[in-house]
Design a protein around this motif. Structure first.
Motif, PDB file in Angstrom:
ATOM      1  N   SER A  28       0.844  -1.182   0.000  1.00 44.61           N
ATOM      2  CA  SER A  28       0.000   0.000   0.000  1.00 44.61           C
ATOM      3  C   SER A  28       0.885   1.240   0.000  1.00 44.61           C
ATOM      4  O   SER A  28       1.909   1.275   0.684  1.00 44.61           O
ATOM      5  CB  SER A  28      -0.903  -0.007   1.238  1.00 44.61           C
ATOM      6  N   PHE A  29       0.500   2.224  -0.780  1.00 45.29           N
ATOM      7  CA  PHE A  29       1.190   3.504  -0.821  1.00 45.29           C
ATOM      8  C   PHE A  29       0.241   4.572  -0.295  1.00 45.29           C
ATOM      9  O   PHE A  29      -0.843   4.775  -0.835  1.00 45.29           O
ATOM     10  CB  PHE A  29       1.622   3.863  -2.251  1.00 45.29           C
ATOM     11  N   ARG A  30       0.648   5.219   0.773  1.00 48.56           N
ATOM     12  CA  ARG A  30      -0.184   6.259   1.375  1.00 48.56           C
ATOM     13  C   ARG A  30       0.352   7.616   0.923  1.00 48.56           C
ATOM     14  O   ARG A  30       1.485   7.984   1.227  1.00 48.56           O
ATOM     15  CB  ARG A  30      -0.155   6.134   2.890  1.00 48.56           C
ATOM     16  N   PHE A  31      -0.482   8.357   0.194  1.00 44.36           N
ATOM     17  CA  PHE A  31      -0.079   9.660  -0.328  1.00 44.36           C
ATOM     18  C   PHE A  31      -0.213  10.748   0.732  1.00 44.36           C
ATOM     19  O   PHE A  31       0.626  11.628   0.827  1.00 44.36           O
ATOM     20  CB  PHE A  31      -0.905  10.019  -1.562  1.00 44.36           C
ATOM     21  N   ASN A  32      -1.287  10.683   1.491  1.00 43.38           N
ATOM     22  CA  ASN A  32      -1.512  11.595   2.605  1.00 43.38           C
ATOM     23  C   ASN A  32      -2.520  10.940   3.542  1.00 43.38           C
ATOM     24  O   ASN A  32      -2.844   9.770   3.360  1.00 43.38           O
ATOM     25  CB  ASN A  32      -1.966  12.991   2.130  1.00 43.38           C
ATOM     26  N   GLU A  33      -3.038  11.657   4.506  1.00 43.99           N
ATOM     27  CA  GLU A  33      -3.943  11.042   5.480  1.00 43.99           C
ATOM     28  C   GLU A  33      -5.303  10.675   4.897  1.00 43.99           C
ATOM     29  O   GLU A  33      -6.083   9.949   5.516  1.00 43.99           O
ATOM     30  CB  GLU A  33      -4.131  11.949   6.692  1.00 43.99           C
ATOM     31  N   HIS A  34      -5.581  11.116   3.672  1.00 42.93           N
ATOM     32  CA  HIS A  34      -6.883  10.862   3.053  1.00 42.93           C
ATOM     33  C   HIS A  34      -6.827   9.938   1.836  1.00 42.93           C
ATOM     34  O   HIS A  34      -7.865   9.436   1.413  1.00 42.93           O
ATOM     35  CB  HIS A  34      -7.539  12.176   2.619  1.00 42.93           C
ATOM     36  N   LEU A  35      -5.659   9.715   1.258  1.00 39.77           N
ATOM     37  CA  LEU A  35      -5.593   9.007  -0.016  1.00 39.77           C
ATOM     38  C   LEU A  35      -4.512   7.924   0.003  1.00 39.77           C
ATOM     39  O   LEU A  35      -3.373   8.186   0.378  1.00 39.77           O
ATOM     40  CB  LEU A  35      -5.292  10.017  -1.141  1.00 39.77           C
ATOM     41  N   SER A  36      -4.890   6.707  -0.416  1.00 41.37           N
ATOM     42  CA  SER A  36      -3.914   5.618  -0.509  1.00 41.37           C
ATOM     43  C   SER A  36      -4.206   4.756  -1.734  1.00 41.37           C
ATOM     44  O   SER A  36      -5.336   4.719  -2.237  1.00 41.37           O
ATOM     45  CB  SER A  36      -3.928   4.753   0.759  1.00 41.37           C
ATOM     46  N   LEU A  37      -3.177   4.070  -2.212  1.00 40.83           N
ATOM     47  CA  LEU A  37      -3.266   3.185  -3.361  1.00 40.83           C
ATOM     48  C   LEU A  37      -2.774   1.812  -2.920  1.00 40.83           C
ATOM     49  O   LEU A  37      -1.659   1.681  -2.418  1.00 40.83           O
ATOM     50  CB  LEU A  37      -2.407   3.724  -4.510  1.00 40.83           C
ATOM     51  N   ASP A  38      -3.617   0.781  -3.078  1.00 41.44           N
ATOM     52  CA  ASP A  38      -3.299  -0.579  -2.648  1.00 41.44           C
ATOM     53  C   ASP A  38      -3.118  -1.496  -3.851  1.00 41.44           C
ATOM     54  O   ASP A  38      -3.848  -1.376  -4.841  1.00 41.44           O
ATOM     55  CB  ASP A  38      -4.411  -1.145  -1.769  1.00 41.44           C
ATOM     56  N   PHE A  39      -2.160  -2.412  -3.731  1.00 39.39           N
ATOM     57  CA  PHE A  39      -1.921  -3.417  -4.754  1.00 39.39           C
ATOM     58  C   PHE A  39      -1.876  -4.796  -4.099  1.00 39.39           C
ATOM     59  O   PHE A  39      -1.376  -4.931  -2.983  1.00 39.39           O
ATOM     60  CB  PHE A  39      -0.571  -3.203  -5.458  1.00 39.39           C
ATOM     61  N   ALA A  40      -2.366  -5.799  -4.804  1.00 40.32           N
ATOM     62  CA  ALA A  40      -2.276  -7.174  -4.332  1.00 40.32           C
ATOM     63  C   ALA A  40      -1.992  -8.080  -5.521  1.00 40.32           C
ATOM     64  O   ALA A  40      -2.507  -7.871  -6.619  1.00 40.32           O
ATOM     65  CB  ALA A  40      -3.567  -7.604  -3.649  1.00 40.32           C
ATOM     66  N   PHE A  41      -1.162  -9.070  -5.297  1.00 41.30           N
ATOM     67  CA  PHE A  41      -0.835 -10.099  -6.281  1.00 41.30           C
ATOM     68  C   PHE A  41      -1.034 -11.412  -5.548  1.00 41.30           C
ATOM     69  O   PHE A  41      -0.245 -11.773  -4.687  1.00 41.30           O
ATOM     70  CB  PHE A  41       0.597  -9.910  -6.763  1.00 41.30           C
ATOM     71  N   GLU A  42      -2.139 -12.100  -5.821  1.00 40.84           N
ATOM     72  CA  GLU A  42      -2.514 -13.305  -5.089  1.00 40.84           C
ATOM     73  C   GLU A  42      -2.296 -14.558  -5.928  1.00 40.84           C
ATOM     74  O   GLU A  42      -2.463 -14.538  -7.142  1.00 40.84           O
ATOM     75  CB  GLU A  42      -3.980 -13.233  -4.661  1.00 40.84           C
ATOM     76  N   ASN A  43      -1.957 -15.641  -5.249  1.00 39.86           N
ATOM     77  CA  ASN A  43      -1.702 -16.929  -5.889  1.00 39.86           C
ATOM     78  C   ASN A  43      -0.675 -16.769  -7.013  1.00 39.86           C
ATOM     79  O   ASN A  43      -0.917 -17.116  -8.161  1.00 39.86           O
ATOM     80  CB  ASN A  43      -2.996 -17.565  -6.400  1.00 39.86           C
ATOM     81  N   ILE A  44       0.476 -16.235  -6.651  1.00 43.55           N
ATOM     82  CA  ILE A  44       1.531 -15.910  -7.611  1.00 43.55           C
ATOM     83  C   ILE A  44       1.905 -17.112  -8.477  1.00 43.55           C
ATOM     84  O   ILE A  44       2.125 -16.983  -9.670  1.00 43.55           O
ATOM     85  CB  ILE A  44       2.768 -15.351  -6.872  1.00 43.55           C
TER      86      ILE A  44
END
Length: 71
Positions: A28-44
């Motif tokens: 997860s990348f948190r840009f500020n206290e209100h906005l974040s971007l999450d990534f997941a790669f499952e069952n690689i």
């Protein structure tokens, strides 16, 4: 994968239970206290498996992206 095969234990008895392992990656990348971007790669490894007794195959390889905004 051949799911007709029944595993055999050390005593030569059929166990009927399959084992598996999946590897997942989450970040997860948190840009500020209100906005974040999450990534997941499952069952690689794209492992084919079924939860015991369900008869339904689990999902294969998954990519997930989420943009979260909290106000």
């Amino acid at each position: 994968d051949n799911f007709e095969y029944t595993p055999i234990n050390a005593n030569g008895n059929h166990t009927g239970v399959y084992g598996w392992v999946t590897f997942n990656l989450y970040t997860s990348f948190r840009f500020n206290e209100h906005l974040s971007l999450d990534f997941a790669f499952e069952n690689i490894g794209d492992i084919h498996y079924r939860n015991f007794g369900s008869g339904v195959s689990a999902p294969g390889r998954n990519f997930i992206t989420a943009l979260k905004a909290n106000f």
